[in-house]
Motif scaffolding. Structure first.
Motif, PDB file in Angstrom:
ATOM      1  N   GLY A 133       0.781  -1.239   0.000  1.00  0.00           N
ATOM      2  CA  GLY A 133       0.000   0.000   0.000  1.00  0.00           C
ATOM      3  C   GLY A 133       0.809   1.283   0.000  1.00  0.00           C
ATOM      4  N   THR A 134       2.103   1.219  -0.367  1.00  0.00           N
ATOM      5  CA  THR A 134       2.900   2.448  -0.280  1.00  0.00           C
ATOM      6  C   THR A 134       3.595   2.835  -1.587  1.00  0.00           C
ATOM      7  N   SER A 135       3.351   2.100  -2.676  1.00  0.00           N
ATOM      8  CA  SER A 135       4.120   2.404  -3.880  1.00  0.00           C
ATOM      9  C   SER A 135       3.217   2.979  -4.981  1.00  0.00           C
ATOM     10  N   ARG A 145       6.758  -3.628   5.405  1.00  0.00           N
ATOM     11  CA  ARG A 145       7.996  -3.635   6.203  1.00  0.00           C
ATOM     12  C   ARG A 145       8.480  -2.233   6.562  1.00  0.00           C
ATOM     13  N   ASP A 179       6.738  -8.642   7.789  1.00  0.00           N
ATOM     14  CA  ASP A 179       7.395  -9.119   6.571  1.00  0.00           C
ATOM     15  C   ASP A 179       6.810 -10.486   6.232  1.00  0.00           C
ATOM     16  N   VAL A 211       0.126   0.898  -7.211  1.00  0.00           N
ATOM     17  CA  VAL A 211      -1.265   0.419  -7.226  1.00  0.00           C
ATOM     18  C   VAL A 211      -1.830   0.415  -5.803  1.00  0.00           C
ATOM     19  N   LEU A 266       9.769  -0.183   4.298  1.00  0.00           N
ATOM     20  CA  LEU A 266      10.975   0.066   3.492  1.00  0.00           C
ATOM     21  C   LEU A 266      10.679   0.871   2.224  1.00  0.00           C
ATOM     22  N   THR A 267       9.470   0.725   1.687  1.00  0.00           N
ATOM     23  CA  THR A 267       9.141   1.327   0.391  1.00  0.00           C
ATOM     24  C   THR A 267       8.150   2.458   0.588  1.00  0.00           C
ATOM     25  N   PRO A 301      -2.273  -5.864  -3.447  1.00  0.00           N
ATOM     26  CA  PRO A 301      -1.970  -5.356  -4.792  1.00  0.00           C
ATOM     27  C   PRO A 301      -0.599  -5.770  -5.307  1.00  0.00           C
ATOM     28  N   LYS A 311       3.214 -14.963 -10.617  1.00  0.00           N
ATOM     29  CA  LYS A 311       1.914 -14.317 -10.386  1.00  0.00           C
ATOM     30  C   LYS A 311       0.786 -15.351 -10.500  1.00  0.00           C
TER      31      LYS A 311
HETATM   32  N1  LIG Z   1       3.025  -1.728 -13.662  1.00  0.00           N
HETATM   33  C1  LIG Z   1       2.407  -2.511 -14.522  1.00  0.00           C
HETATM   34  O1  LIG Z   1       2.300  -2.221 -15.718  1.00  0.00           O
HETATM   35  C2  LIG Z   1       1.763  -3.810 -14.032  1.00  0.00           C
HETATM   36  C3  LIG Z   1       1.061  -4.588 -14.948  1.00  0.00           C
HETATM   37  C4  LIG Z   1       0.367  -5.701 -14.491  1.00  0.00           C
HETATM   38  C5  LIG Z   1       0.401  -6.027 -13.145  1.00  0.00           C
HETATM   39  N2  LIG Z   1       1.114  -5.279 -12.278  1.00  0.00           N
HETATM   40  C6  LIG Z   1       1.087  -5.652 -10.875  1.00  0.00           C
HETATM   41  O2  LIG Z   1       0.645  -4.532 -10.136  1.00  0.00           O
HETATM   42  C7  LIG Z   1       1.155  -4.643  -8.837  1.00  0.00           C
HETATM   43  C8  LIG Z   1       1.749  -3.328  -8.423  1.00  0.00           C
HETATM   44  O3  LIG Z   1       1.864  -3.318  -7.047  1.00  0.00           O
HETATM   45  P1  LIG Z   1       2.509  -2.063  -6.314  1.00  0.00           P
HETATM   46  O4  LIG Z   1       3.987  -2.275  -6.192  1.00  0.00           O
HETATM   47  O5  LIG Z   1       2.068  -0.842  -6.988  1.00  0.00           O
HETATM   48  O6  LIG Z   1       1.813  -2.238  -4.877  1.00  0.00           O
HETATM   49  P2  LIG Z   1       1.987  -1.376  -3.572  1.00  0.00           P
HETATM   50  O7  LIG Z   1       1.157  -2.053  -2.521  1.00  0.00           O
HETATM   51  O8  LIG Z   1       1.715   0.064  -3.817  1.00  0.00           O
HETATM   52  O9  LIG Z   1       3.555  -1.536  -3.225  1.00  0.00           O
HETATM   53  C9  LIG Z   1       4.123  -2.787  -2.912  1.00  0.00           C
HETATM   54  C10 LIG Z   1       4.111  -2.925  -1.388  1.00  0.00           C
HETATM   55  O10 LIG Z   1       4.503  -4.202  -0.951  1.00  0.00           O
HETATM   56  C11 LIG Z   1       5.214  -4.052   0.282  1.00  0.00           C
HETATM   57  N3  LIG Z   1       6.033  -5.231   0.492  1.00  0.00           N
HETATM   58  C12 LIG Z   1       7.023  -5.703  -0.309  1.00  0.00           C
HETATM   59  N4  LIG Z   1       7.557  -6.828   0.220  1.00  0.00           N
HETATM   60  C13 LIG Z   1       6.867  -7.078   1.367  1.00  0.00           C
HETATM   61  C14 LIG Z   1       6.945  -8.104   2.367  1.00  0.00           C
HETATM   62  N5  LIG Z   1       7.848  -9.112   2.294  1.00  0.00           N
HETATM   63  N6  LIG Z   1       6.080  -8.067   3.409  1.00  0.00           N
HETATM   64  C15 LIG Z   1       5.164  -7.062   3.517  1.00  0.00           C
HETATM   65  N7  LIG Z   1       5.040  -6.068   2.594  1.00  0.00           N
HETATM   66  C16 LIG Z   1       5.889  -6.070   1.554  1.00  0.00           C
HETATM   67  C17 LIG Z   1       6.021  -2.771   0.051  1.00  0.00           C
HETATM   68  O11 LIG Z   1       6.404  -2.128   1.244  1.00  0.00           O
HETATM   69  P3  LIG Z   1       7.784  -2.505   2.028  1.00  0.00           P
HETATM   70  O12 LIG Z   1       8.847  -2.648   0.979  1.00  0.00           O
HETATM   71  O13 LIG Z   1       7.982  -1.324   2.911  1.00  0.00           O
HETATM   72  O14 LIG Z   1       7.527  -3.758   2.761  1.00  0.00           O
HETATM   73  C18 LIG Z   1       5.002  -1.915  -0.689  1.00  0.00           C
HETATM   74  O15 LIG Z   1       4.185  -1.219   0.222  1.00  0.00           O
HETATM   75  C19 LIG Z   1       2.179  -5.769  -8.842  1.00  0.00           C
HETATM   76  O16 LIG Z   1       1.592  -6.896  -8.268  1.00  0.00           O
HETATM   77  C20 LIG Z   1       2.441  -6.010 -10.302  1.00  0.00           C
HETATM   78  O17 LIG Z   1       2.778  -7.371 -10.534  1.00  0.00           O
HETATM   79  C21 LIG Z   1       1.802  -4.171 -12.687  1.00  0.00           C
END
Ligand SMILES: NC(=O)c1ccc[n+]([C@@H]2O[C@H](COP(=O)([O-])OP(=O)(O)OC[C@H]3O[C@@H](n4cnc5c(N)ncnc54)[C@H](OP(=O)(O)O)[C@@H]3O)[C@@H](O)[C@H]2O)c1
Length: 339
Positions: free
Chosen positions: A8-10, A32, A48, A12, A34-35, A69, A135
């Motif tokens: 929830g911090t990046s 965590r 984590d 989507v 971190l992001t 997400p 995925k």
């Molecule tokens: N961009 C595209 O074109 C595209 C296309 C199709 C699908 N997608 C999918 O869309 C999604 C995008 O997600 P997003 O990155 O935007 O989501 P997000 O929820 O905004 O960010 C990812 C989150 O996961 C947390 N995280 C990572 N590792 C973790 C762990 N081990 N334990 C707990 N939390 C953890 C991160 O925080 P911390 O690091 O602080 O833990 C961060 O808050 C992905 O699943 C991607 O596969 C993207």
């Protein structure tokens, strides 16, 4: 509703959290730390999910739904779903159309064959090479704990919009804004199918609120812009006088210009990619997905970049874009062969 958002911090996730708060839901995030930063107004839990110990923080809490997400490692998602199956009745997951195995027929709908995958597969979250198979493994892990009626699998196509953490549209905007002659690939009329992150978020939240399970391609119902439309919108919103030079795909490939990696969102028109920009969004549309005009996405993404936004790519994400030196060489070669 009481919603738990994993991450929830990046990009989507961050958008979904902001929208959920705007809709009046109570949101708890789990990450965590971190992001990025948690959106203001959430209850933030630290943990984590890559270890059994790491999800302990979730024990004894109950929610109306989980939104996941950003899961990319099947065993991490399996662990999360198992930990919450007794305390949250619905699980929504953002997957990808990359789970489909073949792209040589159109349209690609939800019944198209997916990669064989293992819901208990461990792996490195930065392993981009196996992302599509992983995925699919994540989807299977959720279906195992929740079943199809209590889970939403939103298979997103290419996602664009503010806070982009891959950087494809931001690359085009930045390149066009820099001006000069630039390489534009293939046929300007080639259709693209891009989903705005805010439309994806609204769709996920609508399904969560209705507790409506199902698997959907989260894409516009047809192509919603073209390669030429992408370049033109970038010119329009940046006010740049850059000059696109449209080049034949065969010429670009011969020059070592790599589709997608060097020129983001460019997929050469070929029999094996016939379905790439022809994913069926009919089921999602019937379930309520609404998509905004692409020009709005480009304008808002530019506004985000201009106000200090920058692409914070997750570890393992390949960098996008053609190096200026290679761009110069390719332009010179194009001019030379044009006489
Ligand atoms: N961009 C595209 O074109 C595209 C296309 C199709 C699908 N997608 C999918 O869309 C999604 C995008 O997600 P997003 O990155 O935007 O989501 P997000 O929820 O905004 O960010 C990812 C989150 O996961 C947390 N995280 C990572 N590792 C973790 C762990 N081990 N334990 C707990 N939390 C953890 C991160 O925080 P911390 O690091 O602080 O833990 C961060 O808050 C992905 O699943 C991607 O596969 C993207």
């Amino acid at each position: 509703m009481r919603l738990l958002v994993i991450g929830g911090t990046s990009f989507v996730g961050r958008t979904i959290v902001g929208d959920a708060l705007g809709r009046g839901h109570r949101v708890t995030t789990f990450n965590r730390g971190l992001t990025g930063k948690d959106v203001e107004g959430v209850e933030a839990l630290r943990g984590d999910r890559s270890t059994d110990d790491g999800v302990r923080e979730l024990a004894g809490r109950s929610f109306d739904a989980v939104v996941d997400p950003g899961g990319v490692v099947p065993i991490h998602v399996a662990r999360t779903a198992q930990a919450l199956a007794g305390s949250a009745p619905f699980y929504a997951f953002v997957s990808t159309t990359g789970v489909y195995q073949k792209w040589d027929t159109a349209p690609v709908d939800e019944s198209t064959a997916t990669w064989p995958a293992d819901p208990d597969q461990d792996g490195d979250p930065g392993d981009f090479q196996n992302l599509r198979v992983h995925k699919r493994g994540c989807e299977l892990a959720i279906e195992r704990s929740y079943g199809p009626g209590a889970s939403l699998i939103a298979r997103a196509g290419s996602i664009v919009g503010p806070h982009d953490n891959l950087g494809q549209l931001p690359w085009w905007l930045t390149r066009v804004a820099a001006g000069g002659r630039l390489i534009a690939p293939g046929d300007p009329g080639r259709g693209l199918q891009l989903i705005d992150v805010r439309d994806l978020s609204a769709f996920v939240l609508d399904q969560v609120e209705a507790q409506a399970g199902g698997t959907y391609n989260a894409v516009p119902a047809g192509t919603n812009t073209t390669m030429g439309g992408l370049v033109d919108e970038c010119l329009r919103v940046t006010g740049s006088a850059a000059g696109p030079v449209w080049m034949d795909e065969g010429f670009l490939l011969g020059q070592g210009v790599m589709p997608w990696a060097h020129l983001p969102l460019w997929i050469p028109d070929a029999p094996e990619t016939a379905g790439f920009w022809a994913v069926s969004g009919a089921a999602a549309k019937a379930a309520g997905l609404r998509t905004r005009p692409f020009g709005e996405t480009v304008a808002d993404t530019w506004e985000w970049l201009r106000s200090g936004g920058s692409v914070q790519a997750a570890p393992g994400t390949p960098p996008f874009g053609l190096a200026p030196e290679q761009e110069k060489q390719v332009l010179a070669a194009w001019d030379a062969q044009a006489g």
